[in-house]
Design an enzyme around this catalytic site. Structure first.
Site, PDB file in Angstrom:
ATOM      1  N   ASP A 287       0.614  -1.349  -0.267  1.00 56.81           N
ATOM      2  CA  ASP A 287      -0.251   0.067   0.177  1.00 56.81           C
ATOM      3  C   ASP A 287       0.347   1.254  -0.725  1.00 56.81           C
ATOM      4  O   ASP A 287       2.636   1.239   0.132  1.00 56.81           O
ATOM      5  CB  ASP A 287      -1.005   0.001   1.306  1.00 56.81           C
ATOM      6  CG  ASP A 287      -2.442   1.082   0.978  1.00 56.81           C
ATOM      7  OD1 ASP A 287      -2.409   1.970   0.297  1.00 56.81           O
ATOM      8  OD2 ASP A 287      -3.530  -0.210   1.154  1.00 56.81           O
ATOM      9  N   GLY A 319       4.075   1.505  -2.195  1.00 56.32           N
ATOM     10  CA  GLY A 319       3.853   1.395  -3.426  1.00 56.32           C
ATOM     11  C   GLY A 319       2.820   1.812  -3.764  1.00 56.32           C
ATOM     12  O   GLY A 319       1.912   2.300  -3.201  1.00 56.32           O
ATOM     13  N   ASP A 320       2.924   1.712  -5.215  1.00 56.42           N
ATOM     14  CA  ASP A 320       1.898   2.582  -6.029  1.00 56.42           C
ATOM     15  C   ASP A 320       1.188   1.783  -7.424  1.00 56.42           C
ATOM     16  O   ASP A 320       1.786   1.167  -8.503  1.00 56.42           O
ATOM     17  CB  ASP A 320       2.020   4.177  -6.602  1.00 56.42           C
ATOM     18  CG  ASP A 320       1.108   4.133  -7.592  1.00 56.42           C
ATOM     19  OD1 ASP A 320      -0.231   3.676  -7.885  1.00 56.42           O
ATOM     20  OD2 ASP A 320       1.249   5.682  -7.909  1.00 56.42           O
ATOM     21  N   PHE A 321       0.176   0.851  -7.135  1.00 57.53           N
ATOM     22  CA  PHE A 321      -0.085  -0.297  -7.510  1.00 57.53           C
ATOM     23  C   PHE A 321      -0.636   0.339  -8.892  1.00 57.53           C
ATOM     24  O   PHE A 321      -0.238  -0.203 -10.178  1.00 57.53           O
ATOM     25  CB  PHE A 321      -1.113  -0.908  -7.575  1.00 57.53           C
ATOM     26  CG  PHE A 321      -2.461  -0.740  -6.686  1.00 57.53           C
ATOM     27  CD1 PHE A 321      -3.423   0.402  -8.003  1.00 57.53           C
ATOM     28  CD2 PHE A 321      -2.397  -0.420  -5.439  1.00 57.53           C
ATOM     29  CE1 PHE A 321      -4.508   0.696  -7.436  1.00 57.53           C
ATOM     30  CE2 PHE A 321      -3.765  -0.034  -4.984  1.00 57.53           C
ATOM     31  CZ  PHE A 321      -4.888   0.853  -5.857  1.00 57.53           C
ATOM     32  N   HIS A 338     -13.125  -0.988  -8.318  1.00 55.63           N
ATOM     33  CA  HIS A 338     -13.797   0.298  -7.735  1.00 55.63           C
ATOM     34  C   HIS A 338     -14.004   1.380  -7.551  1.00 55.63           C
ATOM     35  O   HIS A 338     -14.783   1.629  -8.081  1.00 55.63           O
ATOM     36  CB  HIS A 338     -15.100  -1.448  -7.385  1.00 55.63           C
ATOM     37  CG  HIS A 338     -15.315  -0.271  -5.522  1.00 55.63           C
ATOM     38  ND1 HIS A 338     -16.479  -1.056  -4.721  1.00 55.63           N
ATOM     39  CD2 HIS A 338     -14.727   0.308  -5.013  1.00 55.63           C
ATOM     40  CE1 HIS A 338     -16.209  -1.005  -3.523  1.00 55.63           C
ATOM     41  NE2 HIS A 338     -14.658  -0.733  -4.006  1.00 55.63           N
TER      42      HIS A 338
END
EC number: 2.1.1.-
Length: 431
Positions: A287, A319-321, A338
């Site tokens: 995250d 991290g940044d997905f 969503h």
């Protein structure tokens, strides 16, 4: 003379055989008689007890076959009643539906369910005094809720009591559903006022941004106004209430000893629930930095909420997905996609596909609601509108998930319906 019930007349103006009308009317009468017989049988105390044990027990998952039968039956009856209810009656639910939400919040705020749980069935003259509500007004509130299946009324002694639904509203109930009766009929109701402006051509702001007069996204705004804790507490309680089904209604044993990477894992509650339910599983969580900093003590400190399974959590990854994802053979992602429009979801799905480690158990398990018609699909439809007004996101249909998955190199292998949970587990496998 106007045509009677069985005269040759149709709304389309095309004449139909008189016998066809007779057959339809006879079918409806037979159905009415059968429904009355079934209703009478279901109301028998021993049947009620059995249904409450097998279908409605608050602390146990329902029987799979019985629950599916109930859902299918409810959808069938809902489809039929839509054909029979007068047109204006269909509209009135739209005109006045907000009153159900506000009525529910009014009795939850007054802790009506709690007072009934403490003192048993009561007339409104007594219950109103205990809850600080005018007895006459309390009777009006409860009349609406009883008709909606929440609380019970005994005309023999003019008393109200809890039923299986209202018991869930007690403030000490482990599911904490009372929190939802606060957040959504209040803060989210206020946000929805800006829905008409938010959907206009050329408007990029969410209804939440318009309603609150801010360019910040919802989470940033709530944090700035020190309201984020209420939001997180409510959603966290919902996650706990729905966790058990997620741990048992997927074949987690198939993964074996392969570690799971939970993408966008938030509080860590989902990963922790999996590891607690399945001692053979290990995992990591990814995250953003602020989230990882917040949850690290919960896993690593002796008195943290998840310290009991902390040794099986290998990494807490910043991290940044939307950009890059660490390699793993098994990924999970719960209630994240969503929040995003299709182009962004496609980017995320492609990022995971590029990073997945090929193995016999490789998979990406997406935990999301699936939009579908019928009464049993109303929660994903509510969720779809919530996503729209809060973050410009959306819920998706099964066909949407198939299409997006294939574009990103995934095959939608299977969808696992989860008992007592709003989302499903969507099992993607690399193509």
């Amino acid at each position: 003379m106007a045509p009677g019930l069985l005269e040759n007349n149709t709304l389309s103006g095309t004449a139909a055989p008189r016998t066809e009308f007779k057959a339809i009317v006879n079918d409806l009468r037979e159905l009415q008689a059968h429904v009355q017989r079934v209703q009478s049988a279901i109301e028998a105390p021993e049947v009620q007890s059995w249904l409450n044990e097998q279908l409605h027990h608050p602390d146990q998952l329902p029987d799979k076959e019985l629950e599916q039968l109930a859902l299918d039956l409810v959808d069938s009856m809902d489809k039929l009643q839509l054909q029979l209810v007068p047109s204006v009656s269909l509209l009135t639910d739209g005109f006045f539906g907000y009153l159900n939400s506000k009525t529910l919040w009014t009795v939850v705020e007054a802790q009506v369910a709690d007072r009934l749980a403490e003192n048993g069935p009561q007339p409104v003259s007594t219950l109103g005094l205990r809850c600080g509500i005018q007895p006459e007004r309390l009777a009006q509130l409860l009349d609406t809720l009883v008709s909606n299946g929440i609380f019970a009324y005994n005309p023999a002694d003019d008393t109200y009591s809890n039923n299986r639904a209202s018991l869930l509203l007690c403030h000490d109930h482990w599911t904490q559903w009372h929190l939802w009766a606060d957040l959504y009929p209040n803060e989210f109701f206020d946000v929805s006022r800006a829905m008409p402006q938010a959907v206009r051509l050329g408007e990029s702001r969410t209804a939440a941004q318009i309603a609150y007069g801010t360019d910040l996204d919802l989470f940033e705004y709530l944090a700035k106004e020190q309201k984020l804790a209420k939001f997180q507490k409510t959603l966290g309680a919902g996650a706990v209430a729905q966790a058990r089904g997620l741990t048992v209604d997927y074949p987690w044993e198939e993964i074996g000893s392969e570690p799971i990477l939970d993408i966008g894992g938030g509080s860590g509650a989902f990963l922790a629930s999996l590891l607690r339910a399945h001692p053979h599983l290990r995992g990591s969580l990814m995250d953003i930095q602020s989230v990882i900093e917040l949850i690290t003590p919960e896993f690593r400190e002796p008195h943290g909420r998840f310290s009991d399974i902390g040794s099986r959590v290998q990494q807490l990854v910043v991290g940044d997905f939307t950009k890059q994802i660490p390699p793993s053979a098994v990924y999970t992602m719960k209630w994240c996609l969503h929040d995003w429009v299709d182009d962004d979801v496609l980017t995320i799905l492609k990022n995971v596909r590029r990073s997945i480690v090929p193995s016999s158990v490789s998979r990406f398990l997406v935990v999301e609601s699936i939009k579908s018609p019928g009464r049993s699909g109303r929660l994903p439809r509510y969720g779809d509108l919530i996503m729209m007004i809060t973050c410009n996101g959306k819920e998706r249909s099964l066909e949407d998930w198939k299409r997006l998955g294939e574009l990103a190199g995934w095959k939608l292998y299977q969808v696992h319906r989860v008992r007592r949970a709003w989302p499903c587990i969507i099992d993607f496998r690399p193509m």
